[in-house]
Design a protein around this motif. Sequence first.
Motif, PDB file in Angstrom:
ATOM      1  N   SER A 346      86.947 -39.183 -33.619  1.00  0.00           N
ATOM      2  CA  SER A 346      85.631 -38.572 -33.842  1.00  0.00           C
ATOM      3  C   SER A 346      84.574 -39.659 -33.872  1.00  0.00           C
ATOM      4  O   SER A 346      84.780 -40.730 -34.457  1.00  0.00           O
ATOM      5  CB  SER A 346      85.584 -37.789 -35.169  1.00  0.00           C
ATOM      6  N   VAL A 347      83.433 -39.383 -33.227  1.00  0.00           N
ATOM      7  CA  VAL A 347      82.283 -40.278 -33.243  1.00  0.00           C
ATOM      8  C   VAL A 347      81.049 -39.447 -33.565  1.00  0.00           C
ATOM      9  O   VAL A 347      80.787 -38.435 -32.901  1.00  0.00           O
ATOM     10  CB  VAL A 347      82.092 -41.012 -31.895  1.00  0.00           C
ATOM     11  N   TYR A 348      80.326 -39.861 -34.580  1.00  0.00           N
ATOM     12  CA  TYR A 348      79.122 -39.151 -34.998  1.00  0.00           C
ATOM     13  C   TYR A 348      77.919 -40.000 -34.580  1.00  0.00           C
ATOM     14  O   TYR A 348      77.488 -40.910 -35.302  1.00  0.00           O
ATOM     15  CB  TYR A 348      79.132 -38.895 -36.496  1.00  0.00           C
ATOM     16  N   SER A 349      77.400 -39.727 -33.408  1.00  0.00           N
ATOM     17  CA  SER A 349      76.284 -40.484 -32.859  1.00  0.00           C
ATOM     18  C   SER A 349      75.329 -39.503 -32.172  1.00  0.00           C
ATOM     19  O   SER A 349      75.786 -38.528 -31.541  1.00  0.00           O
ATOM     20  CB  SER A 349      76.803 -41.520 -31.849  1.00  0.00           C
ATOM     21  N   PRO A 350      74.012 -39.679 -32.325  1.00  0.00           N
ATOM     22  CA  PRO A 350      73.353 -40.815 -32.980  1.00  0.00           C
ATOM     23  C   PRO A 350      73.330 -40.684 -34.501  1.00  0.00           C
ATOM     24  O   PRO A 350      73.450 -39.581 -35.040  1.00  0.00           O
ATOM     25  CB  PRO A 350      71.937 -40.773 -32.402  1.00  0.00           C
ATOM     26  N   VAL A 351      73.130 -41.833 -35.153  1.00  0.00           N
ATOM     27  CA  VAL A 351      73.057 -41.895 -36.609  1.00  0.00           C
ATOM     28  C   VAL A 351      71.595 -42.087 -37.007  1.00  0.00           C
ATOM     29  O   VAL A 351      70.937 -42.987 -36.490  1.00  0.00           O
ATOM     30  CB  VAL A 351      73.916 -43.056 -37.146  1.00  0.00           C
ATOM     31  N   PRO A 352      71.040 -41.243 -37.893  1.00  0.00           N
ATOM     32  CA  PRO A 352      69.644 -41.450 -38.327  1.00  0.00           C
ATOM     33  C   PRO A 352      69.486 -42.805 -38.988  1.00  0.00           C
ATOM     34  O   PRO A 352      70.368 -43.277 -39.714  1.00  0.00           O
ATOM     35  CB  PRO A 352      69.401 -40.300 -39.318  1.00  0.00           C
ATOM     36  N   GLU A 353      68.355 -43.435 -38.724  1.00  0.00           N
ATOM     37  CA  GLU A 353      68.149 -44.780 -39.258  1.00  0.00           C
ATOM     38  C   GLU A 353      67.967 -44.792 -40.774  1.00  0.00           C
ATOM     39  O   GLU A 353      68.088 -45.847 -41.394  1.00  0.00           O
ATOM     40  CB  GLU A 353      66.950 -45.448 -38.594  1.00  0.00           C
TER      41      GLU A 353
END
Length: 922
Positions: A346-353
């Motif tokens: 699993s990849v959670y992208s984009p990530v909020p800054e």
Amino acid sequence: VTPGQVLSLCLLLGASSGASAAIRYAIPEEARRGSAVGNVAADLALDPARLSARRPRVVSGGSKRYFAVDAVSGSLLVSERIDREELCGALSPCSLSFEIVLEKPLELYSGTVEIQDINDNDPVFPSSQARLEISESVAAGARFPLESAQDPDVGVNSLQTYQLSANPHFVLDVQTRVDGSKYAELVLEKELNREEQRELHLVLTALDGGSPPRSAHVQIHIDVVDSNDNVPVFNQSTYKASVRENTPSGTLVTKISAYDLDDGPNGDIVYSFSSHTPAKVRELFALDSDTGELRVKGQLDYEETKLYEIYLQAKDKGVVPGVAHCKVLVEVVDVNDNAPEVTVTSVYSPVPEDSAPGTVVALLSVTDLDSRDNGLVNCFISPGIPFTLSSSLKNYYTLKTKAALDREEASEYNITVTARDSGSPPLSTVKQILVQVSDVNDNAPKSPQDSYDVYVLENNVPGIPILNISATDPDLGRNGHLSYSILQGDTTVGHLFSINRESGTLHLLASLDHEDQMEFSMMVQVQDSGSPPLATNLSVNVFVTDLNDNAPTVLYPLPNSTSPYTDVVAPGTPAGHVVTKVVAVDADAGYNAWISYTLLQATDPTLFSVGLHSGEIITARQLQEDEAPQHTLVILLKDHGEPVLSASTTVSISVAERVKEALTDLTDVTPAHDPRRHMTFYLILAVILVSAAFFITIVSVGIFKCYKWRQSKELFNSSRSTLYRTPGPFHHVDAVRGGFTPPNFYHQVYLTTDSRQSDLLCKKPITSSPLGSRQNTLRNGEPGLYHQIVGTASRLPTSTEQAQPNTDWRFSQTQRPGTSGSQNGEEGGAWPNNQFDTEMLQAMILASANEAADANATLGGGTGTMGLSARYGPQFTLQHVPDYRQNVYIPGSTATLTNAAGKRDAKASGGNKKKSGKKEKK
């Protein structure tokens, strides 16, 4: 789920980062697709209402996904055909591992499904017939191995036993190998006799433990031959060897050896694989029939088989060959030949800054087929990035943020994950994960400067741009889109200025006038379009630069007057005497407002001169008796601007011995019907009436204060004995005249125009020595009373502070109209704002009224202050306006009160002393 499908359920509770429990199920193989394995929602105590929103899914490292999760019911379902023999072969138990990932929040649960064997395979013999040659000389008890049947099932469903058809010579002995498999041997129970029976036909049956059991049959043909007295004998019954799994083909594993005491062909030995050796082993190893050398033939793999059990035999070449059997155990040694495998589940992208440290970015699984240290894998990422990699479960890693992200510094990260085992040499695998950072509105607009100063020439063209405000915002999209606006603090600014909302260009909407307003201040707000929006306020100051667009304006003599004003000078006046003064102002500023005066035309140019900068008309020589009685002077006024602007005025001067003569001479030039000739009379009458009303008010206030003072005196006398702790005589100081006075209290009321305050004065008692703070309070009375009484007296000035009025009505150098005049710091005042200042103003106005009513006095008591004293005059000074006496007419005459300046100057000193000396002592 039927009871036969799920045999066991084990819930193992544990604590780890990103996972909380492990579950275990058991199902039979060949379960149909869609069959329920178990309810993970119930077993893991998950909320069924939120299960669908958490998006449960099964992840596994293999190419096939044998299980799936029903998001509604929470059941674990079979999604692929499961063949235990295909998955695990002879290994038991056989299990499949899976992981369930839940979101919101991210949770990981591991589980194992044990695949239970069913009896779906029959035992199989390598061939349908077997042939044996047995010498008749073989003694009873001799054993003859038979080919084993193979059953891929395990457990009770595997091959369990053999059965031999009934016969008088042989019985069957079933043996068990190390791995638990069964094999059968024929045991000669009764010796053979070739002459009685040349061959035997037996049936060997292999049975498994299923219900019902499955079986296989093989026909055994036994040929009875003549005897060979000796059989080969091995040196040892079991041989052991070890070999590395990467051993190349042809490498010697071991060498077996046997001997036969017979001679000739009966003593020649041939080595071969026994019938118990599986075909797969024969593909991996080769045996030299003559030498007995066992060599590697195929590619060994420790991950497939760790130990090989090889059965060999030695047979002589007799007619009835003798046979000996041995066993070789080959152990495969693991080598580090498998690199770790990294799988990104699993990849959670984009990530909020603005994500908090510890936010999960990716979930990884790592596997290594090697064993021991060769299979021990460590994962790490490159340093210098705001991410960290931690192990959540065995062979599972979680990629998280370890510091705050800033999209303006780095919009994406290409993270390199390295998995390295502990073998020698170590093997590693590199995996790239691209993580993008999404923008949030975390930067306010920035401008190179906080304030802007703009200089604009007056009389500008409306609509011109005067300033371009620039600001930047490093955010993206709407978060970085800027808009400009003027904060509406002053309505004037909103009517005069506008700003382009997109470009930040400031425009002038109207023409500016320096004389109207010299400076404009406003706040410009720069705001982005984020949610919530961020803004920055900038200060903008617009200064209007002066242009020479105003000519000098004559204030005195009055321009365009229907009755010209005439100054009077007596014959014999010496040179240098100031006759009058031309007063003018220029609305411009700076050099544009500097006025110079020039005598342009005169009846007698030699008689008068004009001050270049002061505008004073001065006698150039002594006036003679025979001078012309009437003189007209034309004065030219010019400023210093570019271009130069000018104006002119006419001054009339009469040469006469007395004012009465001058008035008589002026009668002819006065118009017969002057509409303003009664104005002076009405003005004086109004001033007298107002002053009389003020005088009555002041007297009433004085009487009331005297009454209040008498009451306070009686109250103070009643508590005077308790004023101080130590006894001693009281001494009283006169706050006006100074010195000591008798101890009785008294007061004074000042009503003079020079007095700073008309107020009740109570003398302040003091002792001969300083008193401490404890002596300033009343013992038994109210402590605030004494301080309240003496507090009034402390505000009264001494008599030396009273300023004498200025008897010169002309403007002083600091009071001349125009921009070159100035006031010192003491002249800045405010209108009366309390009772004492109001009474003072009333007294001064009364004095001014008295002066106006006196025929021998002038209307002015000081320099340009409407008769007020010099102390208070600057608060009411008429700037840019000539002396008001120029507009006051004596009834029945055309002359003004200015002609009586000589008489006024002679009486000013005595009159002021008379007025300032009024005071009443009570």
